[in-house]
Design a protein around this motif. Structure first.
Motif, short mmCIF file in Angstrom:
data_model
loop_
_atom_site.label_atom_id
_atom_site.label_comp_id
_atom_site.label_asym_id
_atom_site.label_seq_id
_atom_site.Cartn_x
_atom_site.Cartn_y
_atom_site.Cartn_z
N THR A 7 43.95 16.83 -16.90
CA THR A 7 42.84 17.44 -15.91
C THR A 7 42.18 16.55 -15.21
N PHE A 8 41.91 17.08 -13.85
CA PHE A 8 41.10 16.14 -13.05
C PHE A 8 40.24 17.18 -12.33
N TYR A 9 39.17 16.80 -11.66
CA TYR A 9 38.14 17.68 -11.11
C TYR A 9 38.27 17.27 -9.33
N ALA A 10 38.43 18.39 -8.59
CA ALA A 10 38.38 17.76 -7.13
C ALA A 10 37.31 19.17 -6.56
N ALA A 11 36.13 18.58 -5.99
CA ALA A 11 35.17 19.49 -5.55
C ALA A 11 34.70 20.23 -6.93
N ASP A 12 34.87 21.60 -6.57
CA ASP A 12 34.17 22.39 -7.48
C ASP A 12 35.51 23.21 -8.20
N VAL A 13 36.59 22.46 -8.27
CA VAL A 13 37.91 22.83 -8.85
C VAL A 13 38.30 21.98 -10.09
N GLY A 14 38.62 22.68 -11.14
CA GLY A 14 39.32 21.85 -12.28
C GLY A 14 40.77 22.17 -12.02
N VAL A 15 41.40 21.04 -11.93
CA VAL A 15 42.90 21.00 -11.91
C VAL A 15 43.63 20.67 -13.16
N ASN A 16 44.07 21.67 -13.85
CA ASN A 16 44.94 21.39 -15.07
C ASN A 16 46.44 21.10 -14.63
N ILE A 17 46.93 19.87 -14.67
CA ILE A 17 48.26 19.52 -14.42
C ILE A 17 49.02 19.74 -15.59
N VAL A 18 50.21 20.79 -15.55
CA VAL A 18 50.95 20.95 -16.60
C VAL A 18 52.17 20.11 -16.19
N ASP A 19 52.40 18.96 -17.15
CA ASP A 19 53.68 18.16 -16.84
C ASP A 19 54.89 18.59 -17.74
N THR A 20 55.83 18.97 -17.04
CA THR A 20 56.97 19.55 -17.80
C THR A 20 58.46 18.82 -17.78
N PRO A 21 59.19 19.16 -18.87
CA PRO A 21 60.42 18.34 -19.00
C PRO A 21 61.12 18.63 -17.79
N GLY A 22 62.06 17.60 -17.54
CA GLY A 22 63.19 17.67 -16.68
C GLY A 22 64.59 17.96 -16.97
N HIS A 23 64.72 17.69 -18.08
CA HIS A 23 66.07 17.46 -18.88
C HIS A 23 66.51 19.04 -19.15
#
Length: 628
Positions: A70-86
């Protein structure tokens, strides 16, 4: 007192997807650094990334399980969902897609579009997930962003709008800047008639008007470019995701509604469910259908922290939901959310502990792994353990997981296709109470015979109704429904060891002495007589046949047809355009992996093979005994 952390007003759950080695995890690290969540970007090669937390992920340099940062940008919390590629972990990708508000599909400017890129894009479109393309590695030797964008238009979607201008691609000095407002307006006007009228009537629209057009023109996808390694173009990507993807403050006062998309265990073996809350809230000590919330952690920059309440829009890790399964809804399920759509594994392998004394521990460990991944099916047959698989890499990962997390070294057999058995004829068996061979106070006689292919299992009760133990089961239908469940055990493995299907089973005789039987007596007797009748009927081992659709560049048609011919995939229909061809046919499931590999070579890496189970057909060789 509520100890939940102070959180942003809005949330964005952002997927990052890509073919293996396109730079997906490196991009995630760049997003986290620029978002202030980490001081220094981790490197896949050094094993220091935030989302590839498993030791084997760091060693192999691939993503195996979906992870959230997670990171915050302005008033938005961004949850990054990192997914498999294989491809072996495509089911993990599908689970993650169901919780996304938007996705960044990463494409390498060097390698370009690859087969898995096309598969991922189709999944995003099917689930209606808004998507931005990020052309990565513009600073690498051989990078050609223009060629890559043309490939996107050719293989994924013609409707793209380029937001990045790349200078000096293929060099260490590569830089990226936003395209001019007039150039962007010219591209968008081809898709937005209202924008075109505004431009003609009032001159070049404002930047905000252009973003509004791009947000509202659903069929158009934005394309940005940069380098995850150097963070070039990543700030522009963050800005675009916040402007184009829907953020949500959620309905905090509505009924609780959240989806379980991942299950894992802590070092102390506690079960943790990852849930994306869509409406309402979830708090410690809340009672839901899957259990009682005993602890929860809320995503924030730097990692999840303990809280007492999570609200709509957030991704939260929850303990205490011991009955939850991946895909379950906590509370109510929204009617507008598509169901995940992935096929169960078609392969299986025997699995044995190197130390025979650990075989029971192995069974417990595999049961836990199957709980984490419901598409892993554990079977016990003829005192052997078998596990279902998607492919060789997944097999290796299972073995490494057992060794590192459970201390169990294992030997896995060669993967084999999962077959079924169908009755070959009609068989009859009976056990009568009071006879020397029947130890239970119950009589049952059954016949087993073939049913129509694809019909599954049918149970008919033809015995005299007065002979049925209705004092135990209430009604004839209650007896039938319960005995139908009893069939799971005897039909789990036929004479050749495979699950039995397409069978009609008829109860032709029933009886019992006074004060008998107990349900267990009926269950044990059912298992014995059905198994005996099935042995007398004999079975035919049938292997799965997949219906396949192969999409490939038209100029590779001769090579592709040769490969398909070698695998007996006689084309049923062929669609052809000036650039792309599609051939449909049927292929033995056991040949799919080898076919995919050969098609990759024949179509210069751009063949996309979609395979779906179509039917079962008798094996053309000596029947193989099922080991799983």
């Amino acid at each position: 007192m509520d100890r939940s952390p102070v959180l942003p007003r809005h949330w964005l759950n952002l997927g990052v997807l890509a073919h293996v080695d396109a730079g997906k995890t490196s991009l995630t690290e760049a997003l986290l650094q620029l978002g202030g969540a980490v001081a220094q970007r981790g490197r896949v090669d050094d094993g220091t990334t935030q989302t590839d937390s498993l030791a084997m992920e760091r060693r192999r340099g691939i993503t195996i399980r979906a992870a959230v940062a997670t990171f915050y940008a302005a008033d938005v919390g961004v949850n990054i969902v990192d997914t498999p590629g294989h491809p072996d972990f495509i089911a993990e990708v599908d689970r993650s897609l169901s919780v996304l508000d938007g996705a960044v599909l990463v494409v390498s400017a060097v390698e370009g579009i690859q087969a898995q890129t096309i598969v991922l894009h189709r999944a995003l479109r099917r689930l209606d997930v808004p998507t931005i393309f990020f052309v990565n590695k513009v600073d690498r030797s051989g990078a050609d962003p223009g060629r890559t964008i043309r490939q996107i238009q050719r293989h994924l979607t013609e409707s793209v709008v380029t937001l990045s201008a790349v200078h000096d691609p293929g060099t260490a000095n590569a830089r990226v800047e936003a395209v001019g407002r007039e150039a962007l307006c010219a591209e968008l006007a081809g898709y937005d008639d209202a924008l075109l009228r505004d431009w003609v009537d009032h001159g070049p629209p404002s930047a905000e008007r252009l973003w509004q057009s791009l947000r509202s023109t659903k069929q158009v996808s934005a394309v940005l470019a940069g380098s995850a390694r150097t963070a070039v173009g990543v700030e522009q990507l963050i800005d675009a995701t916040l402007r184009l993807f829907p953020t949500s403050s959620g309905d905090h006062t509505g009924p609780t509604s959240g989806q379980v998309f991942k299950i894992e265990r802590t070092s102390k073996r506690a079960r943790v469910c990852s849930i994306r809350l869509r409406t309402g809230s979830l708090a410690v000590r809340d009672h839901v259908a899957q259990g009682v919330v005993t602890a929860l952690q809320i995503q924030q920059p730097g990692g999840a922290i303990a809280g007492t309440r999570a609200t709509a829009g957030q991704i939260v890790q929850v303990e205490g939901l011991d009955q939850a399964r991946i895909g379950d809804w906590i509370g109510t399920r929204p009617t507008d959310v598509p169901a995940p759509n992935f096929l169960p594994p078609a392969l299986q392998s025997t699995i044995t502990a190197v130390d025979p004394g650990q075989q029971n521990d192995l069974h417990k460990a595999l049961t836990e792994l199957a709980d984490i991944d419901p598409l892993i099916t554990l079977r016990v047959r003829q005192d052997e353990l078998h596990v279902s698989l998607y492919g060789k890499v997944q097999q290796e990962v299972i073995a490494e997981t057992l060794a590192t997390e459970y201390g169990i070294e294992v030997v896995l057999g060669q993967p084999s296709v999962i077959c079924v058995e169908r009755p070959a004829g009609k068989g009859y068996a009976v056990l009568r109470y009071g006879s020397p061979e029947q130890q239970y106070p119950y009589t049952m006689g059954v016949t087993v015979e073939p049913a129509a292919p694809g019909s599954g299992i049918e149970l008919v009760v033809a015995a005299e109704h007065g002979s049925l133990p209705l004092h135990v089961y209430g009604t004839i239908e209650g007896f039938r429904e319960t005995v139908f469940r009893y069939l799971d055990e005897p039909l789990a493995a036929g004479p050749n060891g495979w699950q039995v299907t397409d069978a009609k089973i008829t109860v032709v005789e029933s009886g019992y002495p006074p004060a008998a039987p107990h349900p267990a007596h009926v269950r044990y007797t059912t298992a014995l007589v059905v198994k005996e009748a099935l042995d007398k009927a004999g079975t035919t081992v049938c292997e799965p046949i997949d219906g396949v659709s192969v999409e490939f560049p038209s100029e590779t048609m001769p090579e592709v047809l040769k490969v398909l011919g070698r695998y007996g995939a006689i084309a049923e229909t062929t669609a052809l355009s000036s650039e792309l061809a599609v051939v449909r046919g049927a292929v033995r499931t056991g040949s799919i992996d080898a076919l995919r590999n050969e098609l990759t070579s024949a179509a210069h890496g751009l063949a996309v093979l979609d395979a779906r189970l179509d039917h079962y057909a008798p094996v053309r060789r000596q029947p193989v005994r099922g080991r799983g």
